[in-house]
Design an enzyme around this catalytic site. Sequence first.
Site, PDB file in Angstrom:
ATOM      1  N   GLU A  32       1.293  -1.225   0.256  1.00 48.20           N
ATOM      2  CA  GLU A  32      -0.106  -0.206  -0.224  1.00 48.20           C
ATOM      3  C   GLU A  32       1.039   1.455  -0.086  1.00 48.20           C
ATOM      4  O   GLU A  32       1.964   1.646   1.121  1.00 48.20           O
ATOM      5  CB  GLU A  32      -0.880  -0.332   1.149  1.00 48.20           C
ATOM      6  CG  GLU A  32      -1.795   1.138   1.510  1.00 48.20           C
ATOM      7  CD  GLU A  32      -2.250   1.970  -0.034  1.00 48.20           C
ATOM      8  OE1 GLU A  32      -3.587   1.261  -0.435  1.00 48.20           O
ATOM      9  OE2 GLU A  32      -2.087   3.224  -0.418  1.00 48.20           O
ATOM     10  N   THR A  39      -9.190   4.588  -0.964  1.00 41.26           N
ATOM     11  CA  THR A  39      -9.948   6.019  -0.879  1.00 41.26           C
ATOM     12  C   THR A  39     -11.320   5.479  -0.063  1.00 41.26           C
ATOM     13  O   THR A  39     -11.332   7.000   0.715  1.00 41.26           O
ATOM     14  CB  THR A  39     -10.416   5.712  -2.301  1.00 41.26           C
ATOM     15  OG1 THR A  39      -9.975   5.480  -3.212  1.00 41.26           O
ATOM     16  CG2 THR A  39     -11.369   6.453  -2.731  1.00 41.26           C
ATOM     17  N   CYS A  40     -12.098   4.140   0.247  1.00 36.23           N
ATOM     18  CA  CYS A  40     -13.308   4.742   0.850  1.00 36.23           C
ATOM     19  C   CYS A  40     -13.054   5.216   2.318  1.00 36.23           C
ATOM     20  O   CYS A  40     -13.609   6.283   3.267  1.00 36.23           O
ATOM     21  CB  CYS A  40     -13.977   3.029   1.375  1.00 36.23           C
ATOM     22  SG  CYS A  40     -14.603   2.739   1.859  1.00 36.23           S
ATOM     23  N   GLY A 182     -23.719  15.307 -11.257  1.00 40.96           N
ATOM     24  CA  GLY A 182     -25.297  15.783 -10.150  1.00 40.96           C
ATOM     25  C   GLY A 182     -24.908  13.584 -10.076  1.00 40.96           C
ATOM     26  O   GLY A 182     -26.190  13.674 -10.406  1.00 40.96           O
ATOM     27  N   GLU A 204     -25.508  19.251 -14.171  1.00 42.40           N
ATOM     28  CA  GLU A 204     -25.309  17.808 -14.551  1.00 42.40           C
ATOM     29  C   GLU A 204     -25.247  17.512 -16.278  1.00 42.40           C
ATOM     30  O   GLU A 204     -26.726  18.621 -16.679  1.00 42.40           O
ATOM     31  CB  GLU A 204     -26.693  16.764 -13.862  1.00 42.40           C
ATOM     32  CG  GLU A 204     -26.750  15.163 -14.804  1.00 42.40           C
ATOM     33  CD  GLU A 204     -25.378  14.486 -14.599  1.00 42.40           C
ATOM     34  OE1 GLU A 204     -24.719  14.966 -13.431  1.00 42.40           O
ATOM     35  OE2 GLU A 204     -25.228  14.183 -15.764  1.00 42.40           O
ATOM     36  N   ALA A 310     -17.457  -0.040  -1.918  1.00 43.20           N
ATOM     37  CA  ALA A 310     -16.199  -0.624  -1.274  1.00 43.20           C
ATOM     38  C   ALA A 310     -17.294  -1.909  -0.550  1.00 43.20           C
ATOM     39  O   ALA A 310     -16.649  -2.794  -0.764  1.00 43.20           O
ATOM     40  CB  ALA A 310     -16.363  -0.092   0.106  1.00 43.20           C
ATOM     41  N   HIS A 443     -42.242  -3.435  15.209  1.00 38.17           N
ATOM     42  CA  HIS A 443     -42.670  -2.256  15.244  1.00 38.17           C
ATOM     43  C   HIS A 443     -42.457  -1.629  16.303  1.00 38.17           C
ATOM     44  O   HIS A 443     -42.500  -1.088  17.338  1.00 38.17           O
ATOM     45  CB  HIS A 443     -44.201  -2.741  15.272  1.00 38.17           C
ATOM     46  CG  HIS A 443     -45.062  -1.507  15.679  1.00 38.17           C
ATOM     47  ND1 HIS A 443     -45.425  -0.598  14.093  1.00 38.17           N
ATOM     48  CD2 HIS A 443     -46.129  -1.122  16.536  1.00 38.17           C
ATOM     49  CE1 HIS A 443     -46.013   0.409  14.374  1.00 38.17           C
ATOM     50  NE2 HIS A 443     -46.219   0.438  15.804  1.00 38.17           N
TER      51      HIS A 443
HETATM   52  P1  NAD Z   1     -20.977   8.969 -11.341  1.00 40.41           P
HETATM   53  O1  NAD Z   1     -20.926   8.500 -12.722  1.00 40.41           O
HETATM   54  O2  NAD Z   1     -22.002   8.295 -10.309  1.00 40.41           O
HETATM   55  O3  NAD Z   1     -22.016  10.912 -11.825  1.00 40.41           O
HETATM   56  C1  NAD Z   1     -21.245  11.404 -12.693  1.00 40.41           C
HETATM   57  C2  NAD Z   1     -22.273  12.171 -13.105  1.00 40.41           C
HETATM   58  O4  NAD Z   1     -21.413  12.903 -13.335  1.00 40.41           O
HETATM   59  C3  NAD Z   1     -22.841  11.285 -14.070  1.00 40.41           C
HETATM   60  O5  NAD Z   1     -24.516  12.225 -13.137  1.00 40.41           O
HETATM   61  C4  NAD Z   1     -22.637  12.265 -14.974  1.00 40.41           C
HETATM   62  O6  NAD Z   1     -23.801  12.148 -15.947  1.00 40.41           O
HETATM   63  C5  NAD Z   1     -22.000  13.264 -15.031  1.00 40.41           C
HETATM   64  N1  NAD Z   1     -21.511  13.911 -16.009  1.00 40.41           N
HETATM   65  C6  NAD Z   1     -20.064  12.879 -16.418  1.00 40.41           C
HETATM   66  N2  NAD Z   1     -19.800  14.671 -17.517  1.00 40.41           N
HETATM   67  C7  NAD Z   1     -20.265  15.536 -16.977  1.00 40.41           C
HETATM   68  C8  NAD Z   1     -19.529  17.013 -17.566  1.00 40.41           C
HETATM   69  N3  NAD Z   1     -18.994  17.132 -18.409  1.00 40.41           N
HETATM   70  N4  NAD Z   1     -20.829  17.884 -17.147  1.00 40.41           N
HETATM   71  C9  NAD Z   1     -21.694  18.068 -16.057  1.00 40.41           C
HETATM   72  N5  NAD Z   1     -22.182  16.675 -16.065  1.00 40.41           N
HETATM   73  C10 NAD Z   1     -20.906  15.659 -16.318  1.00 40.41           C
HETATM   74  O7  NAD Z   1     -19.361   9.029 -10.569  1.00 40.41           O
HETATM   75  P2  NAD Z   1     -18.919  10.200  -9.029  1.00 40.41           P
HETATM   76  O8  NAD Z   1     -19.759  10.882  -8.237  1.00 40.41           O
HETATM   77  O9  NAD Z   1     -17.795  10.978  -9.677  1.00 40.41           O
HETATM   78  O10 NAD Z   1     -18.608   8.724  -8.016  1.00 40.41           O
HETATM   79  C11 NAD Z   1     -17.712   8.022  -8.629  1.00 40.41           C
HETATM   80  C12 NAD Z   1     -18.102   6.435  -8.181  1.00 40.41           C
HETATM   81  O11 NAD Z   1     -17.811   6.650  -6.749  1.00 40.41           O
HETATM   82  C13 NAD Z   1     -19.315   5.992  -8.899  1.00 40.41           C
HETATM   83  O12 NAD Z   1     -19.360   4.791  -9.094  1.00 40.41           O
HETATM   84  C14 NAD Z   1     -20.093   5.862  -7.053  1.00 40.41           C
HETATM   85  O13 NAD Z   1     -21.022   5.431  -7.102  1.00 40.41           O
HETATM   86  C15 NAD Z   1     -18.393   5.764  -6.016  1.00 40.41           C
HETATM   87  N6  NAD Z   1     -19.795   6.438  -4.356  1.00 40.41           N
HETATM   88  C16 NAD Z   1     -20.377   5.972  -3.653  1.00 40.41           C
HETATM   89  C17 NAD Z   1     -20.639   6.498  -2.970  1.00 40.41           C
HETATM   90  C18 NAD Z   1     -22.085   5.720  -2.674  1.00 40.41           C
HETATM   91  O14 NAD Z   1     -22.081   4.645  -2.676  1.00 40.41           O
HETATM   92  N7  NAD Z   1     -22.605   6.353  -1.668  1.00 40.41           N
HETATM   93  C19 NAD Z   1     -20.465   7.970  -2.445  1.00 40.41           C
HETATM   94  C20 NAD Z   1     -19.997   8.338  -3.666  1.00 40.41           C
HETATM   95  C21 NAD Z   1     -19.106   7.581  -4.374  1.00 40.41           C
END
Ligand code: NAD
Length: 454
Positions: A32, A39-40, A182, A204, A310, A443
């Site tokens: 590592e 990251t998580c 978004g 978005e 994760a 409940h």
């Molecule tokens: P994502 O793929 O979830 O979302 C990226 C968004 O950006 C999409 O809606 C896409 O349409 C938009 N986009 C792409 N290019 C664009 C542009 N030029 N202009 C405007 N919008 C644009 O990716 P993320 O939010 O970066 O997350 C990355 C990864 O991390 C994902 O796989 C996510 O599931 C994971 N993650 C999970 C959690 C959780 O489980 N709670 C939290 C954070 C991240």
Amino acid sequence: MQYFLAIIGGGPAGYTAAEKASKAGKDVVLFEQSALGGTCLNVGCIPTKSLLYGAKQYFNATHAQKYGVTAENVAFDFSAMQKRKTIVVRKLVAGIKARLNNDHCTVVNGFAKILPSLQGGDGGRLIECNGETYEAENLMICTGSTNFVPPIPGIKDNPAIWDSTDALAAAELPKSIIIVGGGVIGMEFATLYHELGVPVTVIEAMPTILPNLDPEVVQILLDKYRKAGINILTSTKVESLDGGKVTANGEVYEAEKVLVSVGRRANLLGLEALNELELERGAIKIDEFCKTNLPNVYACGDVTGKIMLAHVASRQAEVAVSKMLNDQINDQIVNVQMVNYRAIPSVVYTNPEIASVGITEAQAESMSIPVEVKKLPMTFSGRFMAENEGETGLCKMIVDAKNHSVLGVHCIGNSCSEFISAASFAVRNGYTVPEMQQVVFPHPTVSEILHEIL
Ligand code: NAD
């Protein structure tokens, strides 16, 4: 020394594999370059949730009147929130270190690079780290992912641009923020900043935020956030950036900081010597046991580009190690575990939260699966009513129209993240509606919605 398994990357995939294989008595070396937890734990899920919890406390205190509580002079200290976040992360990293503390597990802190393989290409793997060479029978690549930087003019060397890691590390809140993307990261940060009083604009490109989730569920969040004052622009493409000025669909928007969260990409650094490693859409291609096309080389987690979560990474690691251990005994053993990608729960930590598992109505339609869609506002749960003044929420259940098995559950409403696991059991095991009806839910809990909806 020859190891049974060398693992590159100490995130949820890597440390789970290291723990499982070493506890089975196999000699493991884990590399590592940064902190254990990946990251998580260090720059993702855990620090975000720590800050979001602080923001929620402040937000709830300032919106407590609807529960008959008046709180005056409510304030927050962002640096104290950051300090607490750091302590939470540090404790959890220490916990992982303790889990790997056994005679069969060696943790090496440094950047590991794969060396050209031994004679014949399948006799073992050589890895170099900190000037030392390590040899292992099996190799597991768990190198994760990095933030994707889109090729938008003005993005490079722009001091106003943040990625999620910068945002988490910032000592101070921005005065205003534009969030490009978004998706999950974008909407969780939108929640954090909005709840702490920072003006937020989300841009978005797709017609909706969170485009992979159930649109009806997402619409509830969209309506609420827009009403609360978050400026959410959909079907809007960013054309260029200039400092904090963002040009999108011909309009100019401006903020102190611009958070770019448009997805993540597999991290393949250090793997160059594996020049025959098969990739698929920029990520490592794996089979159902997380084996790559190269003998004795496995890959788990974000680097496989399957589902970047994760809990998927750690499940993949469990499966890969089981396969490795079984292969040791008898290559013919077929009763080995696999990852069930159709029953992976996911949560978006907005306020209200969104939680889902299994297929959506739209996915069922695209797969030509006839389904019955059951829907109920969360207010059918007494506990939800008691604790979520002014919210309606929604729970949707996708049921196979032929055999009545539960194929998917999609919810919005606090605290659906805590009971989506019950729906995961149903989807994972193919429980039918009559079987679910026999399950007793405590409940009053919000989880009762899973019974009410039947
Ligand atoms: P994502 O793929 O979830 O979302 C990226 C968004 O950006 C999409 O809606 C896409 O349409 C938009 N986009 C792409 N290019 C664009 C542009 N030029 N202009 C405007 N919008 C644009 O990716 P993320 O939010 O970066 O997350 C990355 C990864 O991390 C994902 O796989 C996510 O599931 C994971 N993650 C999970 C959690 C959780 O489980 N709670 C939290 C954070 C991240």
